[in-house]
Design a protein around this motif. Sequence first.
Motif, PDB file in Angstrom:
ATOM      1  N   ALA A  71       0.825  -1.210   0.000  1.00  0.00           N
ATOM      2  CA  ALA A  71       0.000   0.000   0.000  1.00  0.00           C
ATOM      3  C   ALA A  71       0.856   1.257   0.000  1.00  0.00           C
ATOM      4  N   VAL A  72       0.446   2.228  -0.826  1.00  0.00           N
ATOM      5  CA  VAL A  72       1.117   3.520  -0.889  1.00  0.00           C
ATOM      6  C   VAL A  72       0.042   4.597  -0.767  1.00  0.00           C
ATOM      7  N   GLY A  73       0.143   5.443   0.263  1.00  0.00           N
ATOM      8  CA  GLY A  73      -0.862   6.481   0.440  1.00  0.00           C
ATOM      9  C   GLY A  73      -0.545   7.373   1.621  1.00  0.00           C
ATOM     10  N   PHE A  74      -1.404   8.353   1.840  1.00  0.00           N
ATOM     11  CA  PHE A  74      -1.228   9.191   3.023  1.00  0.00           C
ATOM     12  C   PHE A  74      -1.407   8.338   4.276  1.00  0.00           C
ATOM     13  N   VAL A  75      -2.447   7.507   4.274  1.00  0.00           N
ATOM     14  CA  VAL A  75      -2.621   6.492   5.317  1.00  0.00           C
ATOM     15  C   VAL A  75      -2.556   5.141   4.615  1.00  0.00           C
ATOM     16  N   SER A  76      -1.568   4.344   4.945  1.00  0.00           N
ATOM     17  CA  SER A  76      -1.391   3.072   4.240  1.00  0.00           C
ATOM     18  C   SER A  76      -1.330   1.911   5.219  1.00  0.00           C
ATOM     19  N   ILE A  77      -2.026   0.825   4.850  1.00  0.00           N
ATOM     20  CA  ILE A  77      -2.074  -0.381   5.666  1.00  0.00           C
ATOM     21  C   ILE A  77      -1.826  -1.567   4.755  1.00  0.00           C
ATOM     22  N   GLY A  78      -0.791  -2.346   5.048  1.00  0.00           N
ATOM     23  CA  GLY A  78      -0.517  -3.502   4.205  1.00  0.00           C
ATOM     24  C   GLY A  78       0.683  -4.285   4.696  1.00  0.00           C
ATOM     25  N   ALA A  79       0.907  -5.432   4.049  1.00  0.00           N
ATOM     26  CA  ALA A  79       2.097  -6.212   4.390  1.00  0.00           C
ATOM     27  C   ALA A  79       3.329  -5.344   4.185  1.00  0.00           C
ATOM     28  N   GLY A  80       3.333  -4.593   3.090  1.00  0.00           N
ATOM     29  CA  GLY A  80       4.335  -3.566   2.850  1.00  0.00           C
ATOM     30  C   GLY A  80       3.618  -2.251   2.658  1.00  0.00           C
ATOM     31  N   SER A  81       3.997  -1.214   3.389  1.00  0.00           N
ATOM     32  CA  SER A  81       3.259   0.050   3.284  1.00  0.00           C
ATOM     33  C   SER A  81       4.197   1.247   3.335  1.00  0.00           C
ATOM     34  N   ILE A  82       3.837   2.251   2.535  1.00  0.00           N
ATOM     35  CA  ILE A  82       4.576   3.514   2.496  1.00  0.00           C
ATOM     36  C   ILE A  82       3.557   4.640   2.576  1.00  0.00           C
ATOM     37  N   GLY A  83       3.752   5.582   3.517  1.00  0.00           N
ATOM     38  CA  GLY A  83       2.806   6.681   3.625  1.00  0.00           C
ATOM     39  C   GLY A  83       3.148   7.640   4.741  1.00  0.00           C
ATOM     40  N   ILE A  84       2.313   8.657   4.877  1.00  0.00           N
ATOM     41  CA  ILE A  84       2.482   9.584   5.997  1.00  0.00           C
ATOM     42  C   ILE A  84       2.253   8.810   7.298  1.00  0.00           C
ATOM     43  N   LEU A  85       1.103   8.126   7.372  1.00  0.00           N
ATOM     44  CA  LEU A  85       0.827   7.195   8.465  1.00  0.00           C
ATOM     45  C   LEU A  85       0.865   5.798   7.866  1.00  0.00           C
ATOM     46  N   SER A  86       1.802   4.995   8.285  1.00  0.00           N
ATOM     47  CA  SER A  86       2.023   3.708   7.636  1.00  0.00           C
ATOM     48  C   SER A  86       1.979   2.572   8.648  1.00  0.00           C
ATOM     49  N   PHE A  87       1.158   1.538   8.330  1.00  0.00           N
ATOM     50  CA  PHE A  87       1.012   0.392   9.220  1.00  0.00           C
ATOM     51  C   PHE A  87       1.179  -0.883   8.400  1.00  0.00           C
ATOM     52  N   GLY A  88       2.076  -1.772   8.828  1.00  0.00           N
ATOM     53  CA  GLY A  88       2.250  -3.005   8.076  1.00  0.00           C
ATOM     54  C   GLY A  88       3.363  -3.858   8.622  1.00  0.00           C
ATOM     55  N   ALA A  89       3.536  -5.037   8.002  1.00  0.00           N
ATOM     56  CA  ALA A  89       4.651  -5.894   8.400  1.00  0.00           C
ATOM     57  C   ALA A  89       5.960  -5.144   8.187  1.00  0.00           C
ATOM     58  N   ALA A  90       6.057  -4.479   7.045  1.00  0.00           N
ATOM     59  CA  ALA A  90       7.183  -3.582   6.777  1.00  0.00           C
ATOM     60  C   ALA A  90       6.583  -2.215   6.455  1.00  0.00           C
ATOM     61  N   ALA A  91       6.853  -1.227   7.311  1.00  0.00           N
ATOM     62  CA  ALA A  91       6.217   0.078   7.163  1.00  0.00           C
ATOM     63  C   ALA A  91       7.250   1.196   7.090  1.00  0.00           C
ATOM     64  N   VAL A  92       7.030   2.096   6.131  1.00  0.00           N
ATOM     65  CA  VAL A  92       7.897   3.267   5.977  1.00  0.00           C
ATOM     66  C   VAL A  92       6.995   4.494   5.922  1.00  0.00           C
ATOM     67  N   GLY A  93       7.267   5.491   6.779  1.00  0.00           N
ATOM     68  CA  GLY A  93       6.431   6.682   6.770  1.00  0.00           C
ATOM     69  C   GLY A  93       6.880   7.710   7.786  1.00  0.00           C
ATOM     70  N   VAL A  94       6.147   8.816   7.817  1.00  0.00           N
ATOM     71  CA  VAL A  94       6.424   9.814   8.850  1.00  0.00           C
ATOM     72  C   VAL A  94       6.160   9.170  10.211  1.00  0.00           C
ATOM     73  N   LEU A  95       4.980   8.512  10.344  1.00  0.00           N
ATOM     74  CA  LEU A  95       4.698   7.677  11.496  1.00  0.00           C
ATOM     75  C   LEU A  95       4.547   6.255  10.977  1.00  0.00           C
ATOM     76  N   ALA A  96       5.452   5.375  11.379  1.00  0.00           N
ATOM     77  CA  ALA A  96       5.454   4.006  10.865  1.00  0.00           C
ATOM     78  C   ALA A  96       5.319   3.013  12.007  1.00  0.00           C
ATOM     79  N   VAL A  97       4.369   2.099  11.848  1.00  0.00           N
ATOM     80  CA  VAL A  97       4.158   1.055  12.852  1.00  0.00           C
ATOM     81  C   VAL A  97       4.165  -0.292  12.137  1.00  0.00           C
ATOM     82  N   GLY A  98       5.051  -1.194  12.564  1.00  0.00           N
ATOM     83  CA  GLY A  98       5.103  -2.493  11.912  1.00  0.00           C
ATOM     84  C   GLY A  98       6.166  -3.385  12.522  1.00  0.00           C
ATOM     85  N   ALA A  99       6.201  -4.635  12.045  1.00  0.00           N
ATOM     86  CA  ALA A  99       7.256  -5.535  12.509  1.00  0.00           C
ATOM     87  C   ALA A  99       8.611  -4.908  12.192  1.00  0.00           C
ATOM     88  N   LEU A 100       8.729  -4.374  10.974  1.00  0.00           N
ATOM     89  CA  LEU A 100       9.899  -3.591  10.582  1.00  0.00           C
ATOM     90  C   LEU A 100       9.392  -2.208  10.240  1.00  0.00           C
TER      91      LEU A 100
END
Length: 267
Positions: free
Chosen positions: A142-171
């Motif tokens: 997932a790629v978005g301002f708010v992204s949720i996915g196994a892999g996610s990139i966004g302002i608010l990012s949640f996922g197994a692997a998350a990249v973002g301003v605020l990132a929550v995930g295993a990685l």
Amino acid sequence: MNLAEKLTIQRKKSGMSQEQLAERLGITRQSVSKWEAGSSMPEISKLIALSELFQVSLDYLLKDYLDEDKGRISAEDVNEDRQQEDNLRLEKKVDELTRYVRGFQYTSKTRIMGIPLVSVRFSRRLGRDGIAKGIIAIGNFAVGFVSIGAGSIGILSFGAAAVGVLAVGALAAGIAAWGALAIGVLAFGATAVGIYSAGVVAVGKEIAVGVSAIGKTAVGETVRGEQCLNYERGITTGLQIKQFIDQTNPHLWKPLKDVLTMFAEHI
């Protein structure tokens, strides 16, 4: 000729006794006897079974004025019906397989600056079809301002692997990151690496709080840095921890100071 007479004739033509017919249909001989005597009538599921067994139409069985020739189902008719059923089953399987491979997809009609408000993509295929892109993006990737996915990139990012301003995930990697492995300016996790970090193992350029902490200012059971507060030296209260962080980092933003103190108290 009524239904009872037709059933009797067709059974005898098929060379079956009442017992044998009852066994084929999964009923009692008495039920067959009542049908042929005209004292009861088969339920619809049994009528269909009788039609298939005797290879005659339901119309023939139920309509007194139809004779056997008009009601007889030819072998070609049977084969054609079976072929149609097989084709329908095959089409259904193909549809199910297609849905399985494609997964679930949804894109909202509402757009902001040309970007879908909501995009959902769950696919078993890799590639563009499996990437959700939107203001709110949910999917395998997932790629978005708010992204949720196994892999996610966004302002608010949640996922197994998350990249973002605020990132929550295993990685998790971001300005503020929270995860099993967190990397960021503010990093919180089992293993945290950042400018300010808190975790079981914490490495911080400025402040590290953890069971094992390495940083310019380090607070924990095992510590290494320029300014260290070791739990083994009798540190027991949040007040002592807060006073230590105040002394070593007097200009630190108070909410951040409170968060680090809270982590230090509970690790």
